[in-house]
Write an enzyme that holds these catalytic residues in place. Structure first.
Site, PDB file in Angstrom:
ATOM      1  N   ARG A 234       0.828  -1.222   0.000  1.00  7.03           N
ATOM      2  CA  ARG A 234       0.000   0.000   0.000  1.00  7.03           C
ATOM      3  C   ARG A 234       0.854   1.260   0.000  1.00  7.03           C
ATOM      4  O   ARG A 234       0.427   2.320  -0.461  1.00  7.03           O
ATOM      5  CB  ARG A 234      -0.989  -0.028   1.157  1.00  7.03           C
TER       6      ARG A 234
ATOM      7  N   GLU B 141       4.430  -8.898  14.342  1.00 10.77           N
ATOM      8  CA  GLU B 141       3.752  -9.237  15.599  1.00 10.77           C
ATOM      9  C   GLU B 141       4.157 -10.651  16.044  1.00 10.77           C
ATOM     10  O   GLU B 141       4.447 -10.889  17.201  1.00 10.77           O
ATOM     11  CB  GLU B 141       2.254  -9.134  15.376  1.00 10.77           C
TER      12      GLU B 141
HETATM   13  P1  AMP Z   1       3.852  -2.443  12.090  1.00  9.63           P
HETATM   14  O1  AMP Z   1       5.129  -3.008  11.542  1.00  9.63           O
HETATM   15  O2  AMP Z   1       3.376  -3.182  13.309  1.00  9.63           O
HETATM   16  O3  AMP Z   1       3.936  -0.946  12.296  1.00  9.63           O
HETATM   17  O4  AMP Z   1       2.715  -2.732  11.020  1.00  9.63           O
HETATM   18  C1  AMP Z   1       2.593  -1.901   9.913  1.00  9.63           C
HETATM   19  C2  AMP Z   1       2.289  -2.670   8.658  1.00  9.63           C
HETATM   20  O5  AMP Z   1       1.283  -3.645   8.845  1.00  9.63           O
HETATM   21  C3  AMP Z   1       1.792  -1.734   7.589  1.00  9.63           C
HETATM   22  O6  AMP Z   1       2.334  -2.127   6.324  1.00  9.63           O
HETATM   23  C4  AMP Z   1       0.293  -1.879   7.646  1.00  9.63           C
HETATM   24  O7  AMP Z   1      -0.280  -1.791   6.369  1.00  9.63           O
HETATM   25  C5  AMP Z   1       0.047  -3.246   8.279  1.00  9.63           C
HETATM   26  N1  AMP Z   1      -0.936  -3.192   9.381  1.00  9.63           N
HETATM   27  C6  AMP Z   1      -0.680  -3.383  10.709  1.00  9.63           C
HETATM   28  N2  AMP Z   1      -1.783  -3.289  11.458  1.00  9.63           N
HETATM   29  C7  AMP Z   1      -2.796  -2.999  10.603  1.00  9.63           C
HETATM   30  C8  AMP Z   1      -4.216  -2.755  10.770  1.00  9.63           C
HETATM   31  N3  AMP Z   1      -4.809  -2.776  11.972  1.00  9.63           N
HETATM   32  N4  AMP Z   1      -4.932  -2.477   9.658  1.00  9.63           N
HETATM   33  C9  AMP Z   1      -4.352  -2.431   8.435  1.00  9.63           C
HETATM   34  N5  AMP Z   1      -3.031  -2.655   8.212  1.00  9.63           N
HETATM   35  C10 AMP Z   1      -2.254  -2.946   9.278  1.00  9.63           C
END
Ligand code: AMP
Length: 181
Positions: free
Chosen positions: A64, A101
């Site tokens: 995205r 995660e």
């Molecule tokens: P993070 O590495 O935990 O900051 O996760 C960010 C990545 O995971 C991004 O590329 C987001 O598009 C996706 N992502 C994580 N949580 C969500 C969520 N609740 N809704 C949509 N995309 C998410």
């Protein structure tokens, strides 16, 4: 009355409960991308502070981040760098492992995508824990990039990603925040 930026974005972002697994509220930006006015507004607001600044490249995180990053690069008259899941780029790459995660994954960019000292803006749709963006920022810095900012439409502040990037000295710009995760 004209809707505020936050109202426009909240109305355009769709929330899907329990996707991709139970307990997750998935913030779906495909509805925002499909809404001409909301899409333009999001891109205009993200670039606003950098209009007129020298930005050599915009780096977008798969997938995205490619859509938003491409529009932002066009608006800033910058080049674009794709940061991809491993194994997708055809030329010589640099790679970094980053935390998800559950477990770890790896992302790559072309070794010649950025030159030392180039000013780069990092883009993705959403920041949650910040693991993905931190990996991308480290990869860019490893190649000598000067990261001007990291930009996201959505912040999930309870997950601490913004604070994690700011601790690395990366300024963060986000447009709308959602509580929880
Ligand atoms: P993070 O590495 O935990 O900051 O996760 C960010 C990545 O995971 C991004 O590329 C987001 O598009 C996706 N992502 C994580 N949580 C969500 C969520 N609740 N809704 C949509 N995309 C998410």
């Amino acid at each position: 009355m004209k809707a505020t930026l936050e109202e426009t974005l909240r109305d355009a972002i769709r929330t899907i409960p329990d996707y991709p697994k139970p307990g997750i509220l998935f913030r779906d930006i495909t509805t925002l991308l499909g809404d001409a006015r909301a899409f333009r507004r999001a891109v205009d607001e993200l670039v606003h502070p950098y209009a007129g600044a020298k930005v050599d490249k915009v780096a977008g995180i798969e997938a995205r981040g490619f859509i938003l990053g491409g529009a932002i690069a066009h608006q800033l008259s910058s080049g674009f760098i794709p940061i991809r899941k491993k194994g997708k780029l055809p030329h010589d790459t640099v790679r970094i492992a980053y935390s998800l995660e559950y477990g770890i994954d790896e992302m790559e960019m072309h070794r010649d995508a950025v030159k030392p000292g180039e000013r780069v803006i990092l883009v993705d749709d959403l920041i949650a824990t910040g693991g993905t963006a931190e990996g991308a920022a480290k990869l860019l810095r490893q190649m000598g990039a000067d990261i001007v900012a990291a930009c996201f439409v959505i912040d999930l502040p309870d997950l601490g990603g913004r604070a994690r990037l700011e601790a690395l000295g990366v300024p963060v710009r986000t447009l709308v925040a959602y509580e929880g995760h």
